[in-house]
Write an enzyme that holds these catalytic residues in place. Sequence first.
Site, PDB file in Angstrom:
ATOM      1  N   GLU A   1     -35.097  12.404 -21.028  1.00  0.00           N
ATOM      2  CA  GLU A   1     -34.327  12.630 -19.821  1.00  0.00           C
ATOM      3  C   GLU A   1     -34.163  14.145 -19.704  1.00  0.00           C
ATOM      4  O   GLU A   1     -33.702  14.782 -20.652  1.00  0.00           O
ATOM      5  CB  GLU A   1     -32.961  11.951 -20.001  1.00  0.00           C
ATOM      6  CG  GLU A   1     -32.193  11.832 -18.732  1.00  0.00           C
ATOM      7  CD  GLU A   1     -30.858  11.110 -18.958  1.00  0.00           C
ATOM      8  OE1 GLU A   1     -30.713  10.385 -19.955  1.00  0.00           O
ATOM      9  OE2 GLU A   1     -29.980  11.301 -18.113  1.00  0.00           O
TER      10      GLU A   1
ATOM     11  N   ARG B   1     -32.198   5.883 -35.167  1.00  0.00           N
ATOM     12  CA  ARG B   1     -32.251   7.282 -34.764  1.00  0.00           C
ATOM     13  C   ARG B   1     -32.097   8.178 -35.985  1.00  0.00           C
ATOM     14  O   ARG B   1     -31.600   7.742 -37.029  1.00  0.00           O
ATOM     15  CB  ARG B   1     -31.189   7.600 -33.714  1.00  0.00           C
ATOM     16  CG  ARG B   1     -29.759   7.351 -34.147  1.00  0.00           C
ATOM     17  CD  ARG B   1     -28.771   7.648 -33.021  1.00  0.00           C
ATOM     18  NE  ARG B   1     -28.615   9.065 -32.808  1.00  0.00           N
ATOM     19  CZ  ARG B   1     -28.869   9.686 -31.648  1.00  0.00           C
ATOM     20  NH1 ARG B   1     -29.283   9.001 -30.612  1.00  0.00           N
ATOM     21  NH2 ARG B   1     -28.689  10.971 -31.533  1.00  0.00           N
TER      22      ARG B   1
ATOM     23  N   LYS C   1     -27.076  15.492 -27.135  1.00  0.00           N
ATOM     24  CA  LYS C   1     -27.349  16.516 -26.118  1.00  0.00           C
ATOM     25  C   LYS C   1     -26.061  16.969 -25.447  1.00  0.00           C
ATOM     26  O   LYS C   1     -25.906  18.135 -25.122  1.00  0.00           O
ATOM     27  CB  LYS C   1     -28.308  15.956 -25.064  1.00  0.00           C
ATOM     28  CG  LYS C   1     -29.756  16.043 -25.498  1.00  0.00           C
ATOM     29  CD  LYS C   1     -30.700  15.830 -24.331  1.00  0.00           C
ATOM     30  CE  LYS C   1     -30.936  14.363 -24.105  1.00  0.00           C
ATOM     31  NZ  LYS C   1     -32.046  14.099 -23.165  1.00  0.00           N
TER      32      LYS C   1
HETATM   33  P1  ATP Z   1     -31.063   8.140 -26.153  1.00  0.00           P
HETATM   34  O1  ATP Z   1     -31.722   7.813 -24.817  1.00  0.00           O
HETATM   35  O2  ATP Z   1     -31.658   7.447 -27.320  1.00  0.00           O
HETATM   36  O3  ATP Z   1     -29.574   8.057 -26.093  1.00  0.00           O
HETATM   37  P2  ATP Z   1     -30.946  10.830 -25.511  1.00  0.00           P
HETATM   38  O4  ATP Z   1     -30.366  10.305 -24.256  1.00  0.00           O
HETATM   39  O5  ATP Z   1     -30.200  11.797 -26.364  1.00  0.00           O
HETATM   40  O6  ATP Z   1     -31.378   9.653 -26.417  1.00  0.00           O
HETATM   41  P3  ATP Z   1     -33.506  11.082 -24.293  1.00  0.00           P
HETATM   42  O7  ATP Z   1     -33.972  12.269 -23.568  1.00  0.00           O
HETATM   43  O8  ATP Z   1     -33.248   9.839 -23.539  1.00  0.00           O
HETATM   44  O9  ATP Z   1     -32.246  11.559 -25.164  1.00  0.00           O
HETATM   45  O10 ATP Z   1     -34.497  10.788 -25.494  1.00  0.00           O
HETATM   46  C1  ATP Z   1     -35.897  10.724 -25.372  1.00  0.00           C
HETATM   47  C2  ATP Z   1     -36.422   9.858 -26.478  1.00  0.00           C
HETATM   48  O11 ATP Z   1     -36.049  10.402 -27.731  1.00  0.00           O
HETATM   49  C3  ATP Z   1     -35.840   8.466 -26.394  1.00  0.00           C
HETATM   50  O12 ATP Z   1     -36.876   7.529 -26.624  1.00  0.00           O
HETATM   51  C4  ATP Z   1     -34.817   8.443 -27.473  1.00  0.00           C
HETATM   52  O13 ATP Z   1     -34.642   7.167 -27.993  1.00  0.00           O
HETATM   53  C5  ATP Z   1     -35.397   9.415 -28.525  1.00  0.00           C
HETATM   54  N1  ATP Z   1     -34.346  10.003 -29.325  1.00  0.00           N
HETATM   55  C6  ATP Z   1     -33.254  10.669 -28.910  1.00  0.00           C
HETATM   56  N2  ATP Z   1     -32.467  11.039 -29.936  1.00  0.00           N
HETATM   57  C7  ATP Z   1     -33.071  10.602 -31.068  1.00  0.00           C
HETATM   58  C8  ATP Z   1     -32.757  10.658 -32.458  1.00  0.00           C
HETATM   59  N3  ATP Z   1     -31.661  11.263 -32.920  1.00  0.00           N
HETATM   60  N4  ATP Z   1     -33.634  10.105 -33.328  1.00  0.00           N
HETATM   61  C9  ATP Z   1     -34.746   9.514 -32.882  1.00  0.00           C
HETATM   62  N5  ATP Z   1     -35.104   9.418 -31.595  1.00  0.00           N
HETATM   63  C10 ATP Z   1     -34.277   9.943 -30.682  1.00  0.00           C
HETATM   64 MG    MG Z   2     -31.618   8.531 -22.917  1.00  0.00          MG
END
Ligand code: ATP
Ligand code: MG
Length: 559
Positions: A35, A261, A271
Amino acid sequence: MNAEEGKARNFIRTIVEEDLKNGKHDRIVTRFPPEPNGYLHIGHAKSICLNFGLAEEFDGDCTLRFDDTNPEKESQEYIDAIVEDVRWLGFEWAGEIRFASDYFDRLYDYAEELITKGKAYVCSLSAEQAAEYRGTLTEPGRNSPYRERSVEENLDLFRRMRAGEFAEGAHVLRAKIDMASPNMNLRDPILYRIRYLTHHQTGDKWCIYPMYDFTHPLSDAQEGITHSLCTLGFEDHRPLYDWALENTTPPCRPRQIEFARLNLNYTITSKRKLLRLVDEGYVDGWNDPRMPTISGMRRRGFTPKSLRQFCEMVGVNKTGGTVDLGMLEHAIRDDLNQRAPRAMCVLKPLKLVLTNYPEDKQESLTLPVHPQDESMGTREVIWTREMYIDAGDFAEEPPGKWKRLAPGRAVRLRGGYVITCTDFVKNDAGEVVEVHCEYDPATLGVNPEGYKAKGVIHWVSARAAVDVELRLYDRMFAHEDPDGDKAVDFTEHLNPESLIIVEHGKAEPGLAEPRQDIPYQFEREGYFFFDPLVSTADKPVFNRTVTLRDSWAKISQKG
Ligand code: ATP
Ligand code: MG
């Protein structure tokens, strides 16, 4: 370990192998779906390595798709940074960069399809009312009074929502699933909401935006994704992921698989919280070298190879847990120890005078760039009468087992001659400000008869030295689990010594034009990476990537 690939087994690799073996798929397609509402961090690196890594390993494809259904918090700056970070990690996506917003037209059609099939309805409850109707974990929800609207009425309202006839919040489109489901995500979740926002990709074309849970499975399907990997937090959303695919007519049926994660101790990987550190000025931007962002780690001197190696070491599983930051540092040292050019840099300069070396003389000494790797070539350092050594390498009254300089003691200056301390000078405050030594002309590269030097210390010529600034980083948080105690804001746990600036370092001559591709190992001090963002024309600045000592390797061998 899979000997051929040097890769550890994990349950997702096993699933992929099975699916290829039994012909479910001829070719796998994965995706990385960030995102664009912040910079990527070490947790994302795990997801990137997993998704792109699987595609590489099994000769499939991985797409890069921005999950851009929340334009409010998204920006082009984040998109650009994410693209740069994925590239820097060494991965290339299949085809063009995609956006979930590329599929908004098709998603809209799927929504109408659901309405036509009686599987979705326009609900006009206010947000507060909807929350009340939703029930709780222990009590079922109640059906919305709008649930039985006719297909015609729903289509009409939904089209008028799209046309901009209603205010934000007046209506939403909801899936008609089950208000009594023990899984709250299935209690008629929202599929579309009205938002009057200019979108970074679609401009003002839309005033209704699809929700993530509806967008994601159907976007996956547009790209022919076979394995849609996400974090465990989405396990409870999987029934909805499947529902969206089962109740529409997508081109294929991706499978969602969840993994744990990555959590690192002494580190924040949210984030939202990283954004707070930036916005509230605790750090110098998203790419501050203390940040666990990919751009911060890059600026600090971490290498793509070391991050990929770290992600491989961490592995992929369903149980999670917290990884020791020491393991990440180990991966960096492991890579840099093999590849970093060596150089000498004195952090706390103490003047050293070789009283028997002529004032106007100088010699150029040739040292290897890397002690074990001849292919890296040689470098020149200058030997003169006046030198700098580190103040910590001289002791007026040396403790036992002292292997450095002290009155009457001899040491070798790395790559140069053996010197013996004959005298020292103190200032009024009683601090040693100058050390006098005699060098032994017979000791360049050899240990003659009666050699007494016990240690080797680093040095630079006072005449040829380059003034440098060094930024010594330590872990950003002083608490192992900075976010663990909800009663205390995580910023309370910031480590006040996470950055120590050494303004007046002295480095060997070659560092006037430092390499920008890889950190140096400053002998006996650690790994340091040139920072063009803060360096000036007359003063290069180096970020300490990591110290030399590796305690994790020892612990892990024992354990
Ligand atoms: P999530 O959607 O899992 O809450 P996010 O919103 O912080 O993560 P996104 O930009 O949606 O961030 O994440 C992009 C990809 O990275 C998603 O597939 C998410 O699952 C993965 N991801 C995010 N944080 C982690 C983490 N700490 N460990 C492993 N994968 C992660
Ligand atoms: Mg997300």
